[in-house]
Write an enzyme that holds these catalytic residues in place. Structure first.
Site, PDB file in Angstrom:
ATOM      1  N   TRP A   1       1.020  -1.307  -0.141  1.00  0.00           N
ATOM      2  CA  TRP A   1      -0.027   0.174   0.051  1.00  0.00           C
ATOM      3  C   TRP A   1       0.804   1.412  -0.028  1.00  0.00           C
ATOM      4  O   TRP A   1       0.804   2.192   0.806  1.00  0.00           O
ATOM      5  CB  TRP A   1      -1.117   0.064   1.509  1.00  0.00           C
ATOM      6  CG  TRP A   1      -2.048  -1.028   1.001  1.00  0.00           C
ATOM      7  CD1 TRP A   1      -2.406  -1.916   0.106  1.00  0.00           C
ATOM      8  CD2 TRP A   1      -2.886  -1.757   2.612  1.00  0.00           C
ATOM      9  NE1 TRP A   1      -3.873  -2.645   0.697  1.00  0.00           N
ATOM     10  CE2 TRP A   1      -3.639  -2.502   1.984  1.00  0.00           C
ATOM     11  CE3 TRP A   1      -2.700  -1.534   3.510  1.00  0.00           C
ATOM     12  CZ2 TRP A   1      -4.635  -3.089   2.227  1.00  0.00           C
ATOM     13  CZ3 TRP A   1      -3.551  -1.860   4.135  1.00  0.00           C
ATOM     14  CH2 TRP A   1      -4.679  -2.375   4.131  1.00  0.00           C
TER      15      TRP A   1
ATOM     16  N   ASN B   1       1.943   0.089  -9.955  1.00  0.00           N
ATOM     17  CA  ASN B   1       0.319  -0.031 -11.188  1.00  0.00           C
ATOM     18  C   ASN B   1      -0.452   1.595 -10.063  1.00  0.00           C
ATOM     19  O   ASN B   1      -1.049   2.088 -10.940  1.00  0.00           O
ATOM     20  CB  ASN B   1      -0.275  -0.878 -10.830  1.00  0.00           C
ATOM     21  CG  ASN B   1      -1.972  -0.830 -11.169  1.00  0.00           C
ATOM     22  OD1 ASN B   1      -1.773  -0.488 -12.157  1.00  0.00           O
ATOM     23  ND2 ASN B   1      -2.691  -1.072 -10.370  1.00  0.00           N
ATOM     24  N   HIS B   2      -0.166   1.320  -8.631  1.00  0.00           N
ATOM     25  CA  HIS B   2      -0.780   2.667  -8.139  1.00  0.00           C
ATOM     26  C   HIS B   2      -0.210   2.644  -6.762  1.00  0.00           C
ATOM     27  O   HIS B   2       0.878   2.525  -5.929  1.00  0.00           O
ATOM     28  CB  HIS B   2      -2.148   1.742  -7.541  1.00  0.00           C
ATOM     29  CG  HIS B   2      -1.749   0.286  -7.264  1.00  0.00           C
ATOM     30  ND1 HIS B   2      -2.011  -1.057  -7.399  1.00  0.00           N
ATOM     31  CD2 HIS B   2      -1.742   0.083  -5.539  1.00  0.00           C
ATOM     32  CE1 HIS B   2      -1.195  -2.096  -6.600  1.00  0.00           C
ATOM     33  NE2 HIS B   2      -1.307  -1.535  -5.693  1.00  0.00           N
TER      34      HIS B   2
ATOM     35  N   GLU C   1      -6.559  -2.161 -17.018  1.00  0.00           N
ATOM     36  CA  GLU C   1      -4.769  -0.902 -17.274  1.00  0.00           C
ATOM     37  C   GLU C   1      -5.606   0.082 -16.464  1.00  0.00           C
ATOM     38  O   GLU C   1      -5.061   0.886 -15.837  1.00  0.00           O
ATOM     39  CB  GLU C   1      -4.909  -1.050 -18.329  1.00  0.00           C
ATOM     40  CG  GLU C   1      -3.718  -2.472 -18.807  1.00  0.00           C
ATOM     41  CD  GLU C   1      -3.521  -1.781 -20.156  1.00  0.00           C
ATOM     42  OE1 GLU C   1      -3.391  -1.557 -20.916  1.00  0.00           O
ATOM     43  OE2 GLU C   1      -2.666  -3.293 -20.707  1.00  0.00           O
TER      44      GLU C   1
ATOM     45  N   ASP D   1      -4.642   4.567  -9.686  1.00  0.00           N
ATOM     46  CA  ASP D   1      -4.274   4.142 -10.828  1.00  0.00           C
ATOM     47  C   ASP D   1      -3.588   5.096 -11.091  1.00  0.00           C
ATOM     48  O   ASP D   1      -3.741   5.801 -11.833  1.00  0.00           O
ATOM     49  CB  ASP D   1      -4.880   3.756 -11.460  1.00  0.00           C
ATOM     50  CG  ASP D   1      -4.431   2.107 -12.896  1.00  0.00           C
ATOM     51  OD1 ASP D   1      -4.287   1.247 -12.026  1.00  0.00           O
ATOM     52  OD2 ASP D   1      -4.430   2.404 -13.182  1.00  0.00           O
TER      53      ASP D   1
ATOM     54  N   ASP E   1       4.305  -6.575  -9.455  1.00  0.00           N
ATOM     55  CA  ASP E   1       3.744  -6.290  -8.726  1.00  0.00           C
ATOM     56  C   ASP E   1       2.848  -5.944  -9.639  1.00  0.00           C
ATOM     57  O   ASP E   1       2.305  -5.406 -10.261  1.00  0.00           O
ATOM     58  CB  ASP E   1       2.994  -6.138  -8.063  1.00  0.00           C
ATOM     59  CG  ASP E   1       1.770  -6.427  -6.582  1.00  0.00           C
ATOM     60  OD1 ASP E   1       1.563  -6.974  -6.275  1.00  0.00           O
ATOM     61  OD2 ASP E   1       0.878  -5.097  -6.508  1.00  0.00           O
TER      62      ASP E   1
ATOM     63  N   LYS F   1      -0.526  -6.347 -15.165  1.00  0.00           N
ATOM     64  CA  LYS F   1      -1.275  -6.371 -16.375  1.00  0.00           C
ATOM     65  C   LYS F   1      -1.619  -5.422 -15.679  1.00  0.00           C
ATOM     66  O   LYS F   1      -2.554  -4.819 -17.022  1.00  0.00           O
ATOM     67  CB  LYS F   1      -2.198  -7.862 -16.126  1.00  0.00           C
ATOM     68  CG  LYS F   1      -3.161  -7.655 -15.014  1.00  0.00           C
ATOM     69  CD  LYS F   1      -3.736  -9.509 -14.890  1.00  0.00           C
ATOM     70  CE  LYS F   1      -4.702  -8.942 -14.449  1.00  0.00           C
ATOM     71  NZ  LYS F   1      -6.012 -10.734 -14.104  1.00  0.00           N
TER      72      LYS F   1
ATOM     73  N   GLU G   1       3.994 -10.369 -12.401  1.00  0.00           N
ATOM     74  CA  GLU G   1       2.943 -11.072 -11.885  1.00  0.00           C
ATOM     75  C   GLU G   1       1.712 -10.734 -12.929  1.00  0.00           C
ATOM     76  O   GLU G   1       1.722  -9.590 -12.674  1.00  0.00           O
ATOM     77  CB  GLU G   1       2.797 -10.507 -10.361  1.00  0.00           C
ATOM     78  CG  GLU G   1       1.055 -11.173  -9.831  1.00  0.00           C
ATOM     79  CD  GLU G   1       0.453  -9.893  -8.704  1.00  0.00           C
ATOM     80  OE1 GLU G   1      -0.020 -11.104  -7.735  1.00  0.00           O
ATOM     81  OE2 GLU G   1       0.738  -9.110  -9.333  1.00  0.00           O
TER      82      GLU G   1
ATOM     83  N   ARG H   1      -0.496 -15.473   6.400  1.00  0.00           N
ATOM     84  CA  ARG H   1       0.858 -14.034   6.097  1.00  0.00           C
ATOM     85  C   ARG H   1       1.746 -14.739   7.571  1.00  0.00           C
ATOM     86  O   ARG H   1       1.925 -13.496   8.789  1.00  0.00           O
ATOM     87  CB  ARG H   1       0.385 -13.464   6.311  1.00  0.00           C
ATOM     88  CG  ARG H   1       0.441 -12.809   4.661  1.00  0.00           C
ATOM     89  CD  ARG H   1      -0.431 -11.658   4.164  1.00  0.00           C
ATOM     90  NE  ARG H   1      -0.812 -12.019   2.695  1.00  0.00           N
ATOM     91  CZ  ARG H   1      -1.049 -10.920   1.829  1.00  0.00           C
ATOM     92  NH1 ARG H   1      -1.138  -9.527   2.265  1.00  0.00           N
ATOM     93  NH2 ARG H   1      -1.814 -11.172   0.579  1.00  0.00           N
TER      94      ARG H   1
END
Length: 514
Positions: free
Chosen positions: A123, A161-162, A204, A217, A248, A251, A272, A387
């Site tokens: 995050w 990505n984010h 995307e 995004d 990470d 795609k 990934e 985890r």
């Protein structure tokens, strides 16, 4: 000034000068590529001889090697650090691994969210700072040095990505001041959550997450965003001596962003792409060095989860991968577990099935990855139960069947690589398969796998095993000796559904005594 601090200072100077150069370059999105080389960068070919141990930094080892309580359900930091990891490299190396994949390193959401704390590292809020929960700059440099002193590689997880927020009020217009350096609305795609995974534009350009923790995004069509990421990955790799980058949510970013990112990194890249379709995942091998082999993961889990598993689907994936991936399965990383999927032992407790599934990851063409705790028999199901803190196992290695199984498979793979320069470039052959068994040839290894389980018998007859006539062999998992027949074939039977891996005896003498 100490040598370490001098090196840090010089790296910061070089990185700052480079960023100034980029800021005035005005280069277009498709042309921005870092050109100066990364010293001693590990290549894709060099990575193929490695085996990777994946850790969640927060859950592997604390700085003082204490064992605090760590309940997975609370989803809170449990105080694992880079310093603790560096102190427990003996454990990882003792299992036979020579590369370590660590969690993302940048500063994350610091407050608690509806889904707990950001102990996992995914995050991001500020990519210019390290996550202080894991340690500081000196601690990360010390981990990198400790790995390299052992001739081990460092694999860094990155999230491009984010960015993540726990304070946005959706669907109203968000404020971006909590993010660094992406603090403008122009840095992001307009708000929409991904709802249609058959629409690649949505995949995307829409957002992951939900109203509780939206993952904003990033607009990777924006030249400023592109410049920032290319510069950041180059400076981060150089500064911390990173040998490889795991990407990470690959795609969810346009494909033509990745070649420049990979070249800027200057090291091996593995993406990934979470999907079970070989044609979809395989396409991404045209943009980075490698991908996590998710299609094989899904087929492998299905094949060995019980005696009715679908082995033919795994065979089909192998054949499709050879045809659809840039370098076949050589451009993949092979795994049975990770932090996003339920542990295999949450699906079956049959240890013969577990051992067969693990063996697959070491004898196929991909780079093997083991998720921490797998060797200890951890059985957490979905996130967050998968985890767990490794210190709760005591790091015990004696009288641990899976520890022995995994370390032996590592030895066998290394022996095969040492004996045959072509081992890493020769595609796996499936000599025979049926509803309950597989015969795999990757000379000088022969693997006999079965999903009959620990209460059943499985037999193999392999006239075309590719051994020399009458050659002495060893079954590496039991150290039993045998010979090939006069035609180089073998026959075998297991009464308890255990896998078998055979190799020339002369190549594995030390493996059986050590």
């Amino acid at each position: 000034m100490s040598t370490t601090r001098l090196i840090i200072f010089l790296r910061v100077v070089v990185t700052t000068l480079y960023q100034w150069q980029l800021a005035g370059s005005g280069l277009a999105v498709g042309t921005l590529v870092v050109k100066f080389p990364v010293a001693s960068a590990a290549t894709a070919d060099e990575w193929r001889s490695r085996t990777i141990y994946q850790v969640l930094t927060d859950r592997f080892a604390t700085s003082d090697l204490s064992g605090p309580p760590c309940g997975t359900a609370q989803r809170r930091y449990c105080n694992g650090t880079w310093t603790g990891l560096a102190k427990k490299l003996d454990y990882i190396q003792g299992l036979g691994f020579d590369a370590v994949w660590i969690s993302p390193i940048v500063k994350n959401i610091e407050n608690e969210t509806a889904y707990g704390e950001a102990f996992h590292g995914y995050w991001s809020q500020d990519i210019t700072q390290l996550n202080p929960q894991f340690g500081d700059e000196d601690n990360l440099l010390a981990l990198s040095k400790a790995l390299h002193d052992r001739s081990m590689y460092l694999l860094l997880d990155v999230v491009v990505n984010h960015m993540a927020s726990a304070t946005l009020s959706l669907p109203g217009p968000p404020a971006f001041v909590e993010f660094t350096p992406f603090n403008s609305s122009a840095d992001y795609h307009p708000f929409c959550f991904v709802t249609d995974y058959s629409n690649q534009t949505d995949v995307e350009q829409c957002w992951l997450g939900d109203n509780n923790v939206p993952l904003l995004d990033l607009n990777t069509e924006n030249p400023d965003v592109v410049r920032t990421w290319y510069s950041w990955i180059n400076s981060t790799v150089r500064k911390y001596g990173v040998d490889g980058v795991r990407i990470d949510t690959m795609k969810h970013v346009r494909k033509d962003f990745w070649p420049g990112f990979a070249e800027s990194a200057g090291v091996w890249t593995v993406g990934e792409v979470l999907d079970n379709r070989t044609d979809y995942v395989g396409n991404y091998t045209n943009f980075v060095d490698s991908v996590l082999d998710y299609p094989a993961y899904f087929a492998l889990t299905s094949a060995f989860v019980n005696p009715s598993g679908n082995i033919s689907a795994l065979v089909d994936v192998v054949h499709q991968t050879k045809r659809l991936y840039k370098s076949g399965a050589m451009s993949t990383a092979s795994f049975l577990e990770n932090h996003d999927q339920p542990r295999f032992q949450s699906l079956t407790q049959d240890q013969s099935l577990v051992k067969n599934a693990i063996a697959w990851t070491f004898v196929n063409d991909g780079i093997p990855i083991l998720y921490y705790g797998q060797e200890q028999g951890y059985a957490g199901s979905h996130d967050p139960n998968n985890r767990e803190a490794l210190w709760l196992s005591g790091y015990v290695t004696t009288d641990k069947p899976l520890v022995t199984h995994i370390s032996t498979l590592n030895k066998a793979r290394k022996a095969a690589i040492s004996a045959s320069p072509s081992f890493l470039s020769t595609p796996l052959q499936i000599l025979n398969s049926n509803a309950n068994s597989l015969t795999l040839s990757k000379p000088p290894l022969l693997a006999l796998l079965t999903n009959v389980g620990n209460a059943s018998v499985s037999s193999w007859g392999v006239p075309n095993a590719h051994f020399a006539p009458n050659e002495r062999l060893v079954e590496v998992l039991s150290c039993a000796s045998m010979a090939a027949d006069g035609n180089g074939g073998v026959a075998a039977q297991t009464a308890s559904g255990e896998p078998m891996v055979r190799i020339y005896a002369c190549l594995f003498v030390r493996g059986c005594v050590g």
